[in-house]
Design an enzyme around this catalytic site. Structure first.
Site, PDB file in Angstrom:
ATOM      1  N   HIS A 199      32.790  13.312  -3.279  1.00  0.00           N
ATOM      2  CA  HIS A 199      32.610  14.141  -2.099  1.00  0.00           C
ATOM      3  C   HIS A 199      31.234  14.239  -1.769  1.00  0.00           C
ATOM      4  CE1 HIS A 199      36.453  16.868  -2.844  1.00  0.00           C
ATOM      5  NE2 HIS A 199      36.841  15.476  -3.114  1.00  0.00           N
ATOM      6  N   LYS A 212      29.097  25.642 -11.345  1.00  0.00           N
ATOM      7  CA  LYS A 212      27.868  25.351 -12.007  1.00  0.00           C
ATOM      8  C   LYS A 212      28.329  25.338 -13.531  1.00  0.00           C
ATOM      9  CE  LYS A 212      24.849  24.040  -9.477  1.00  0.00           C
ATOM     10  NZ  LYS A 212      25.178  22.578  -9.067  1.00  0.00           N
ATOM     11  N   TYR A 258      34.606  26.344   1.442  1.00  0.00           N
ATOM     12  CA  TYR A 258      34.440  27.834   1.061  1.00  0.00           C
ATOM     13  C   TYR A 258      34.451  28.568   2.070  1.00  0.00           C
ATOM     14  CZ  TYR A 258      32.453  25.643  -3.381  1.00  0.00           C
ATOM     15  OH  TYR A 258      32.408  25.127  -4.660  1.00  0.00           O
ATOM     16  N   TYR A 317      23.931  22.250  -4.986  1.00  0.00           N
ATOM     17  CA  TYR A 317      25.164  22.008  -5.298  1.00  0.00           C
ATOM     18  C   TYR A 317      25.310  20.795  -6.174  1.00  0.00           C
ATOM     19  CZ  TYR A 317      30.214  22.479  -4.451  1.00  0.00           C
ATOM     20  OH  TYR A 317      31.860  22.583  -4.790  1.00  0.00           O
ATOM     21  N   PRO A 337      31.995  31.572 -10.651  1.00  0.00           N
ATOM     22  CA  PRO A 337      32.830  30.264 -10.381  1.00  0.00           C
ATOM     23  C   PRO A 337      32.246  29.746  -9.296  1.00  0.00           C
ATOM     24  CG  PRO A 337      34.548  31.824 -10.498  1.00  0.00           C
ATOM     25  CD  PRO A 337      33.250  32.443 -10.716  1.00  0.00           C
TER      26      PRO A 337
END
Ligand code: DHB
Length: 394
Positions: A79, A301, A205, A389, A297
């Site tokens: 991704h 991580k 998200y 990220y 969550p």
């Protein structure tokens, strides 16, 4: 009278916990010529079927591949970005462009399967499904004791013990004088697996007035979706129709975004908390992964931190064992915690930026939208998110 053990085993490193952290550590030690024994009170099949997160940072993928497990490159999905969605509009954060890195969708269950197969092929000493584990004498001559399925007691004598025994760790309580840092959140995630085709090519998200939602994926035929809920929510109280109505409402927007629906095949409520225990060493005992720290969550991580811990730990253990240099054991915690606190901040920040807090004022809500608009509207803001990220460099 001295206890009688059905077996006594000597090893260099006893590892309590056979999840991804414990098994990866045993693999890295094996590659360095160091022996270990892994014990876990769960059956391997139980761990294999416990659904957890699905995103690997760039360096987690590298670690798996370098340690001889490259199925992630064939069965995982790279991704190159995610979307932040608010006010019904998606904004893509391009990881490749902003941070020169990507991440991989590859579920934790697959990471476990690969490690378990690898260590089994190595002929490793893995003892799953044991009970009544006890760790004693960690300041001098550590021992791990447990009962087998017939109730017989066994003992492992080790030079060092690693507690990789997860968020309900028994090992962490042995670190005397440790400091514990906590943060509780007034919500949880409702997570589902559903038999339906992916609704988006990357993760979405989402902040909505009804609360957070996350669109993730698993395979061409299975999706992983989450939505913010009350921590006391009973998953059984939700019909499939009610779950879909809630998710659709949170994702709705003027672009007409619509989730692909299908049967819900797994559901659970995931607790939320931020936790760090320091130091990560006491005598001959060291902690790794969730035993020492837990993150909420949001941002995925947890597994990545556990893998980063054991990569550093394997190196420090090798120096301590081969070079008889105990200062390497102290260096471990310092290096691991530097990353842990960055990840704690990132997970907290992603959580606070995207979740709805009961009783929040109009000011709080508008400020939250301003924060999101600031991030997606700024190259520097988006790049910060992309760097966190995809993972901090070693
Ligand atoms: C997944 C879980 C997460 O917590 C996250 O931030 C991203 C993805 C997942 O299970 O796919």
């Amino acid at each position: 009278m001295a206890a009688v053990f059905a077996s006594t085993t000597r090893t260099q490193v006893a590892i309590v916990g056979g999840g991804p952290a414990g098994l990866m550590l045993s693999r890295l030690l094996h590659l360095a010529g160091i022996e270990s024994v892994v014990v876990d009170n769960r059956a391997a099949e139980t761990i294999e079927h416990t659904h957890r997160a699905g995103i690997l940072e760039r360096d987690s993928v590298r670690l798996l591949v370098d340690a001889g497990m490259d199925r992630v490159l064939r069965d995982g999905h790279r991704h190159d970005g995610i979307s932040l969605r608010f006010d019904g509009v998606s904004h893509r954060i391009d990881f490749e462009e902003l941070a020169g890195a990507s991440c991989w969708l590859y579920p934790q269950t697959d990471v476990f399967v690969d490690l378990h197969a690898r260590r089994t092929a190595d002929g490793a000493d893995l003892r799953f499904g044991i009970a009544d584990t006890e760790v004693v004498d960690v300041e001098t001559t550590p021992r791990v004791r447990y009962s087998d399925t017939e109730g017989a007691r066994h003992e492992i004598l080790a030079d060092l013990v690693v507690g990789a025994d997860g968020s309900r760790s028994i090992c962490r309580d042995l670190v005397q004088g440790a400091r514990r840092y906590f943060r509780e959140y007034p919500f949880a995630w409702f997570g589902i697996l559903t038999e339906s085709a992916p609704s988006a090519p990357e993760l979405v998200y989402t902040r909505s007035e009804r609360g957070f939602a996350l669109v993730s994926q698993r395979t061409e035929a299975v999706q992983r979706l989450y939505f913010q809920c009350d921590p006391a929510e009973d998953p059984a109280a939700w019909s499939d129709d009610r779950i879909w109505a809630e998710l659709q409402a949170r994702l709705a927007g003027e672009d007409g975004f619509h989730l692909h629906e299908g049967p819900v095949i797994e559901r659970s409520v995931l607790p939320f908390r931020s936790f760090v225990q320091a130091p990560m060493r006491h005598g001959r005992l060291l902690l790794a992964g969730d035993a020492a720290h837990t993150v909420p969550p949001t941002g995925a991580k947890g597994l990545n931190l556990a893998l980063a811990d054991v990569r550093v730990l394997a190196e420090c253990l090798e120096r301590a064992i081969e070079g008889r240099d105990d200062s390497a054991l102290d260096e471990y915690g310092e290096r691991a915690l530097a990353r842990v606190w960055k990840a704690q901040h990132f997970s907290y920040w992603m959580t606070s930026m995207l979740h709805r807090v009961e009783g929040a004022s109009d000011f709080d809500e508008q400020r939250q939208l301003g924060e999101l608009a600031g991030i997606v509207g700024s190259r520097a803001g988006s790049a910060y998110l992309a760097e966190c990220y995809t993972g901090w460099p070693r």
